[in-house]
Enzyme design. Structure first.
Site, PDB file in Angstrom:
ATOM      1  N   GLY A  12     -44.934  70.772  35.304  1.00 26.55           N
ATOM      2  CA  GLY A  12     -45.122  71.440  34.021  1.00 26.55           C
ATOM      3  C   GLY A  12     -43.794  71.646  33.315  1.00 26.55           C
ATOM      4  CG  ASP A 121     -43.285  74.440  44.346  1.00 25.14           C
ATOM      5  OD1 ASP A 121     -44.273  74.230  45.059  1.00 25.14           O
ATOM      6  OD2 ASP A 121     -43.388  74.887  43.185  1.00 25.14           O
ATOM      7  CB  THR A 149     -40.788  76.467  38.637  1.00 19.22           C
ATOM      8  OG1 THR A 149     -42.034  77.166  38.510  1.00 19.22           O
ATOM      9  CG2 THR A 149     -39.955  77.185  39.669  1.00 19.22           C
ATOM     10  CB  ILE A 150     -41.917  79.345  33.832  1.00 17.77           C
ATOM     11  CG1 ILE A 150     -43.344  78.844  34.068  1.00 17.77           C
ATOM     12  CG2 ILE A 150     -41.211  78.482  32.788  1.00 17.77           C
ATOM     13  CD1 ILE A 150     -44.215  78.887  32.820  1.00 17.77           C
ATOM     14  CG  ASP A 151     -45.089  79.687  38.494  1.00 19.28           C
ATOM     15  OD1 ASP A 151     -45.311  80.147  37.357  1.00 19.28           O
ATOM     16  OD2 ASP A 151     -45.884  78.949  39.091  1.00 19.28           O
ATOM     17  CD  GLU A 266     -51.378  80.131  35.230  1.00 18.97           C
ATOM     18  OE1 GLU A 266     -52.069  79.748  34.273  1.00 18.97           O
ATOM     19  OE2 GLU A 266     -50.457  79.459  35.719  1.00 18.97           O
TER      20      GLU A 266
END
Length: 404
Positions: A12, A121, A149-151, A266
């Site tokens: 993403g 990851d 990653t924005i996570d 989410e």
């Protein structure tokens, strides 16, 4: 001597891809101007198809233009090289082919000495699979990844590229959406924030949104009351959610304030949603990596359904900040980390040192080249952090209890 370097962005989007490409181009031009630079279009899909573009002298002269944009100029895709069935179904490899060999052969055919993967990851563990295959077959290639990653859930990396910007943008998104709190009486607003298994982005977005609230001047006598703009609940995957207790608490907020604003990851509540779908015979949609496709099961809408009637909502609105946040250009905080990471990645590549460049949590958060074997996903957000528990206390939510 490194004659040819390939860049690849995958997974993403995050607010760092365009800037990371710019920094890599800048660094190579500074220290190894004779090295040819190419980018595989649409991530690993482009690698499998041999679809690439060369960064010409004109591109290298104007790399700075990439800082003004989000997204990735060379495109992304979600491709897992070890998921043969999916790759065959998508027409990316022929039946019977080994995708790792197809990718490796393409790199050799293109004369690539170094591959830079910019991703999360999944991207970097896929790069690790490729690196291992190359090592087993004596392919002379160095793979150096950059963590995106924005996570912010890559093990053992403290801060992944783009996550700070995504939180800033999510807070900015919320500032407009929460203005809708009195567009109708007794409105319930749910702000759904990306974060599949990790609550980092929802928590950090909330922290930055509250900081914005703190900086404003209010005028409750005219109806400009902070209580209507505040966060009234924050749910992340790492903590349990007592729906009955929360419904009772939020009913009181609705009665007193006239509206309720909920921020959720989410991934919060997903096990319950999936169990509910399976119990009713519904198919749970997944992607090539086996992840539940959250955009298709709509966690925000599920929470709205759980709470709307129980808290007496007159109107319900669910807004998702994910694509808005992840596609932004990098902010100043991220740009500094991106520059340092890209510089080390180039230097490591030229020295023939493979790995992922990141702040190593097991080495005092020192920026280092981390061995691919140590890279993993699904690092949970720490719900015991002081600032997080203080944030929940401030909005009147009970202290978090770890989910099973």
């Amino acid at each position: 001597m490194v004659k040819k370097v390939a860049l690849l962005t995958a997974g993403g989007f995050a607010p760092c891809l365009s800037s990371a490409i710019a920094e890599l181009i800048k660094r190579y031009t500074e220290v190894s101007p004779e090295t040819t630079l190419i980018g595989y279009r649409y991530g690993y899909e482009g690698l499998l198809k041999g679809d690439s573009l060369e960064f010409s002298p004109a591109v290298r002269a104007h790399y700075d233009r990439l800082f003004s944009f989000g997204g990735s100029p060379i495109g992304n895709s979600r491709v897992k090289l070890t998921n043969v069935k999916d790759l065959v179904a998508r027409g990316l490899v022929a039946s019977g082919d080994d995708p790792l060999k197809v990718a490796a052969d393409q790199l050799i055919a293109d004369g690539v000495d170094v591959l830079h993967t910019i991703g999360g990851d999944d991207t970097n563990t896929t790069a690790a699979d490729l690196a291992a295959y190359l090592a087993q077959h004596d392919y002379p290639l160095t793979v150096v990844g950059l963590p995106k990653t924005i996570d912010n859930d890559i093990v053992p990396i403290r801060q992944s590229l783009g996550a700070w910007t995504a939180a800033d943008e999510g807070a900015r998104f919320a500032a407009n959406v929460i203005a809708e709190h009195n567009a109708a009486p007794r409105e319930l607003i749910i702000h759904e924030i990306m974060g599949r298994n990790c609550g980092y982005l929802a928590a950090e977005t909330s922290r930055r949104y509250v900081a914005w609230l703190d900086a404003q001047q209010w005028l409750p006598e005219a109806g400009l009351d902070r209580r209507g703009w505040d966060i009234h609940a924050l749910y992340v995957p790492e903590a349990t959610i007592d729906l009955d207790a929360e419904a009772e608490r939020l009913r009181t907020v609705m009665d007193e304030v006239g509206s309720v604003n909920i921020f959720i990851s989410e991934g919060a509540g997903v096990p319950d949603i999936v169990a509910q779908m399976q119990a009713t015979g519904q198919e749970v949609p997944t992607d090539a990596f086996g992840h539940v496709q959250l955009d298709k099961i709509n966690p925000g809408a599920w929470f709205a359904k759980q709470f709307a009637e129980r808290i007496g909502a007159g109107k319900t609105m669910v807004q998702k900040s994910g694509y808005f946040s992840r596609s932004a250009k990098s902010n100043a905080q991220d740009l500094e980390l991106i520059a340092a990471t890209a510089t080390m990645a180039v230097d490591a590549a030229l020295a023939g040192t493979p790995g992922v460049v990141g702040q190593d949590e097991e080495a005092g958060d020192k920026l280092s080249v981390i061995d691919f074997k140590r890279i993993a996903g699904h690092k949970p957000f720490d719900i015991t952090l002081d600032w997080y528990t203080q944030l929940l206390a401030r909005i009147g939510q009970p202290a978090p209890i770890a989910a099973a």
